[in-house]
Design a protein around this motif. Structure first.
Motif, PDB file in Angstrom:
ATOM      1  N   SER A  91       0.826  -1.209   0.000  1.00 49.06           N
ATOM      2  CA  SER A  91       0.000   0.000   0.000  1.00 49.06           C
ATOM      3  C   SER A  91       0.857   1.253   0.000  1.00 49.06           C
ATOM      4  N   LEU A  92       1.999   1.224   0.715  1.00 49.83           N
ATOM      5  CA  LEU A  92       2.887   2.385   0.728  1.00 49.83           C
ATOM      6  C   LEU A  92       3.515   2.622  -0.642  1.00 49.83           C
ATOM      7  N   ARG A  93       3.937   1.548  -1.301  1.00 45.99           N
ATOM      8  CA  ARG A  93       4.519   1.697  -2.635  1.00 45.99           C
ATOM      9  C   ARG A  93       3.504   2.236  -3.630  1.00 45.99           C
ATOM     10  N   ASP A  94       2.279   1.707  -3.557  1.00 44.04           N
ATOM     11  CA  ASP A  94       1.242   2.183  -4.477  1.00 44.04           C
ATOM     12  C   ASP A  94       0.918   3.647  -4.243  1.00 44.04           C
ATOM     13  N   ARG A  95       0.819   4.037  -2.955  1.00 46.31           N
ATOM     14  CA  ARG A  95       0.516   5.433  -2.649  1.00 46.31           C
ATOM     15  C   ARG A  95       1.645   6.346  -3.106  1.00 46.31           C
ATOM     16  N   ALA A  96       2.896   5.959  -2.859  1.00 47.95           N
ATOM     17  CA  ALA A  96       4.049   6.779  -3.237  1.00 47.95           C
ATOM     18  C   ALA A  96       4.138   6.947  -4.750  1.00 47.95           C
ATOM     19  N   ALA A  97       3.780   5.905  -5.465  1.00 49.68           N
ATOM     20  CA  ALA A  97       3.884   5.958  -6.926  1.00 49.68           C
ATOM     21  C   ALA A  97       2.603   6.438  -7.586  1.00 49.68           C
ATOM     22  N   LYS A 131      -0.088   4.791  -7.901  1.00 51.83           N
ATOM     23  CA  LYS A 131      -0.540   3.709  -8.766  1.00 51.83           C
ATOM     24  C   LYS A 131      -1.805   3.020  -8.276  1.00 51.83           C
ATOM     25  N   GLU A 132      -2.435   3.565  -7.257  1.00 47.06           N
ATOM     26  CA  GLU A 132      -3.586   2.851  -6.709  1.00 47.06           C
ATOM     27  C   GLU A 132      -4.604   2.565  -7.819  1.00 47.06           C
ATOM     28  N   VAL A 133      -5.093   3.594  -8.446  1.00 46.00           N
ATOM     29  CA  VAL A 133      -5.858   3.491  -9.689  1.00 46.00           C
ATOM     30  C   VAL A 133      -5.808   4.868 -10.318  1.00 46.00           C
ATOM     31  N   LYS A 134      -5.348   4.953 -11.538  1.00 50.68           N
ATOM     32  CA  LYS A 134      -5.269   6.249 -12.207  1.00 50.68           C
ATOM     33  C   LYS A 134      -6.637   6.616 -12.757  1.00 50.68           C
ATOM     34  N   ALA A 135      -6.987   7.868 -12.578  1.00 50.58           N
ATOM     35  CA  ALA A 135      -8.292   8.340 -13.034  1.00 50.58           C
ATOM     36  C   ALA A 135      -8.273   8.561 -14.543  1.00 50.58           C
ATOM     37  N   ASP A 138      -7.253  14.154  -7.361  1.00 46.69           N
ATOM     38  CA  ASP A 138      -5.980  14.281  -6.669  1.00 46.69           C
ATOM     39  C   ASP A 138      -5.054  13.170  -7.177  1.00 46.69           C
ATOM     40  N   LYS A 139      -4.115  13.544  -8.030  1.00 50.49           N
ATOM     41  CA  LYS A 139      -3.231  12.549  -8.645  1.00 50.49           C
ATOM     42  C   LYS A 139      -2.183  12.033  -7.668  1.00 50.49           C
ATOM     43  N   SER A 140      -2.029  12.721  -6.544  1.00 50.73           N
ATOM     44  CA  SER A 140      -0.976  12.323  -5.606  1.00 50.73           C
ATOM     45  C   SER A 140      -1.337  11.096  -4.783  1.00 50.73           C
ATOM     46  N   ASP A 141      -2.639  10.846  -4.588  1.00 54.69           N
ATOM     47  CA  ASP A 141      -3.004   9.715  -3.726  1.00 54.69           C
ATOM     48  C   ASP A 141      -4.101   8.828  -4.297  1.00 54.69           C
ATOM     49  N   GLY A 142      -4.417   8.989  -5.580  1.00 60.74           N
ATOM     50  CA  GLY A 142      -5.387   8.103  -6.192  1.00 60.74           C
ATOM     51  C   GLY A 142      -6.800   8.268  -5.691  1.00 60.74           C
ATOM     52  N   THR A 143      -7.194   9.511  -5.399  1.00 58.04           N
ATOM     53  CA  THR A 143      -8.558   9.781  -4.944  1.00 58.04           C
ATOM     54  C   THR A 143      -9.209  10.869  -5.789  1.00 58.04           C
ATOM     55  N   ARG A 202     -11.866   6.710  -3.274  1.00 55.94           N
ATOM     56  CA  ARG A 202     -10.748   6.074  -3.951  1.00 55.94           C
ATOM     57  C   ARG A 202     -11.100   5.843  -5.414  1.00 55.94           C
ATOM     58  N   ASN A 203     -10.122   6.027  -6.284  1.00 56.47           N
ATOM     59  CA  ASN A 203     -10.372   5.805  -7.707  1.00 56.47           C
ATOM     60  C   ASN A 203     -10.812   4.371  -7.977  1.00 56.47           C
ATOM     61  N   ALA A 204     -10.379   3.452  -7.088  1.00 59.37           N
ATOM     62  CA  ALA A 204     -10.767   2.054  -7.254  1.00 59.37           C
ATOM     63  C   ALA A 204     -12.268   1.857  -7.090  1.00 59.37           C
ATOM     64  N   ASP A 205     -12.934   2.814  -6.440  1.00 62.44           N
ATOM     65  CA  ASP A 205     -14.379   2.714  -6.227  1.00 62.44           C
ATOM     66  C   ASP A 205     -15.180   3.442  -7.306  1.00 62.44           C
ATOM     67  N   LEU A 206     -14.497   3.923  -8.330  1.00 63.24           N
ATOM     68  CA  LEU A 206     -15.147   4.703  -9.382  1.00 63.24           C
ATOM     69  C   LEU A 206     -14.802   4.153 -10.755  1.00 63.24           C
ATOM     70  N   LYS A 207     -15.648   4.450 -11.720  1.00 59.50           N
ATOM     71  CA  LYS A 207     -15.313   4.207 -13.121  1.00 59.50           C
ATOM     72  C   LYS A 207     -16.078   5.215 -13.968  1.00 59.50           C
ATOM     73  N   LYS A 208     -15.496   5.563 -15.094  1.00 55.97           N
ATOM     74  CA  LYS A 208     -16.111   6.577 -15.938  1.00 55.97           C
ATOM     75  C   LYS A 208     -17.447   6.075 -16.452  1.00 55.97           C
ATOM     76  N   TRP A 209     -18.438   6.943 -16.369  1.00 62.83           N
ATOM     77  CA  TRP A 209     -19.782   6.556 -16.785  1.00 62.83           C
ATOM     78  C   TRP A 209     -20.082   7.145 -18.150  1.00 62.83           C
ATOM     79  N   GLY A 210     -20.814   6.417 -18.922  1.00 64.48           N
ATOM     80  CA  GLY A 210     -21.207   6.915 -20.228  1.00 64.48           C
ATOM     81  C   GLY A 210     -22.084   5.892 -20.922  1.00 64.48           C
ATOM     82  N   PRO A 211     -22.633   6.274 -22.060  1.00 66.80           N
ATOM     83  CA  PRO A 211     -23.484   5.329 -22.801  1.00 66.80           C
ATOM     84  C   PRO A 211     -22.715   4.046 -23.086  1.00 66.80           C
ATOM     85  N   LYS A 212     -23.354   2.916 -22.847  1.00 66.72           N
ATOM     86  CA  LYS A 212     -22.721   1.622 -23.073  1.00 66.72           C
ATOM     87  C   LYS A 212     -22.878   1.248 -24.559  1.00 66.72           C
TER      88      LYS A 212
END
Length: 256
Positions: A167-173, A175-179, A214-219, A238-248
Motif C-alpha cells: 500500500s505504501l509503494r502504491d501510494r508513493a507511486a 498507482k492505486e488506480v489512475k483516473a 488528486d493525482k498524488s493519492d489516487g482519490t 478512492r479511484n478504485a471505487d469509481l469508473k467513468k460513466w457513459g453510454p454503453k
C-alpha cells in the motif's frame, strides 16, 4: 449575560467528535412517544441529585450520549440536604426581546437546572444544562462505554508486512488506480465506497460528478446523492471505487 451563558453551555456540551455524530432516524410512533416524554420531563422536577452519574439522552439536543457525566450542582433554589448552603435557582434563558432570530432559537427559553462535569481530552469540564436532556447512567451505558474505550485503545487493525509495503509503494507511486476522468465528468460509484457515505441508486446505477482529481493519492472528490438522505453532498473516494460513466456500447448481434 444569558446569551453568553447559553453559548458557553452549548460549547461545553459539544466536542468536535460529537458535532459530527449523526442522529438516528425515528418513525412516526417513536416521534410521538418522544414528544409525550418531553412534555412530562419538562413538567416534572429534576430527578437528579449531586453525585449522580448521568448521560445525555441519545435523542436529545445534548451531545455525548453514552459518556459518563456527574451532577455537581442542582439549581433548584432548595437547601442542600446536609444543610447550611442555599443553591441558585434555575437559570432561565428568556430575556425580553423583540428579536425574532433570538426567540426562534432553540436556546431561547431553556431552563438550565443542573451543572454537570465530564472528562474531555484529559480535563474535567463543567457546564450547566437542562436536566430533561439527561438520563441516569446504567450498567448498560457503562458496558458500552468501556467497550468503546477498549476499541479506541487497541488502535487500527494490524496489517501484514506485505500489505503495508504494497500500500505504501502504491501510494508513493500514485498507482492505486489512475483516473481516466476529469473535472465535470460523470462517474459511476460502487454501492459501498470505502470511507464515504453510500450513494443513492438511480435506475440501478450510482452516479456522481467529478469535482477534483488528486493525482498524488489516487482519490477523486465527487458530488453525488447520498443514499441515506437523498440529498446532494460531496466526498473523497478512492479511484478504485469509481469508473467513468457513459453510454454503453450496444452488444454485437449474434451471427446465425
Amino acid at each position: 449575560m444569558l446569551d453568553f451563558l447559553a453559548r458557553a453551555a452549548m460549547a461545553g456540551a459539544l466536542s468536535s467528535e460529537d458535532r459530527k455524530a449523526p442522529k438516528a432516524k425515528l418513525d412516526a410512533d417513536a416521534i410521538l412517544a418522544r414528544l409525550s416524554l418531553t412534555s412530562r420531563l419538562y413538567a416534572e422536577p429534576c430527578p437528579f441529585r449531586i453525585g449522580d452519574l448521568v448521560t445525555p439522552r441519545a435523542d436529545s439536543k445534548a451531545k455525548g450520549a453514552g459518556e459518563p457525566h456527574v451532577v455537581i450542582e442542582v439549581l433548584s433554589g432548595e437547601m442542600f440536604p446536609t444543610g447550611g448552603q442555599w443553591w441558585s435557582p434555575p437559570i432561565v434563558l428568556r430575556e425580553p426581546t423583540a428579536d425574532v432570530s433570538a426567540t426562534s432559537s432553540s436556546q431561547y427559553g431553556q431552563v438550565l437546572d443542573i451543572r454537570v462535569a465530564r472528562m474531555s481530552e484529559g480535563a474535567a469540564l463543567a457546564y450547566v444544562v437542562e436536566s430533561q436532556d439527561f438520563e441516569a447512567w446504567t450498567p448498560g451505558h457503562e458496558e458500552a462505554w468501556r467497550a468503546k474505550l477498549a476499541t479506541a485503545a487497541a488502535g487500527p487493525q494490524p496489517l501484514t508486512l506485505a500489505e503495508a509495503v504494497s500500500s505504501l509503494r502504491d501510494r508513493a507511486a500514485g498507482k492505486e488506480v489512475k483516473a481516466d476522468w476529469k473535472e465535470g465528468d460523470t462517474v459511476e460509484i460502487v454501492p459501498e465506497p470505502h470511507g464515504a457515505k453510500p450513494p443513492m441508486s438511480v435506475e440501478g446505477v450510482h452516479v456522481g460528478i467529478v469535482q477534483r482529481v488528486d493525482k498524488s493519492d489516487g482519490t477523486t472528490h465527487v458530488l453525488y446523492h447520498a443514499a441515506s438522505t437523498g440529498k446532494i453532498g460531496t466526498g473523497w473516494m478512492r479511484n478504485a471505487d469509481l469508473k467513468k460513466w457513459g453510454p454503453k456500447a450496444a452488444p454485437e448481434a449474434i451471427s446465425a
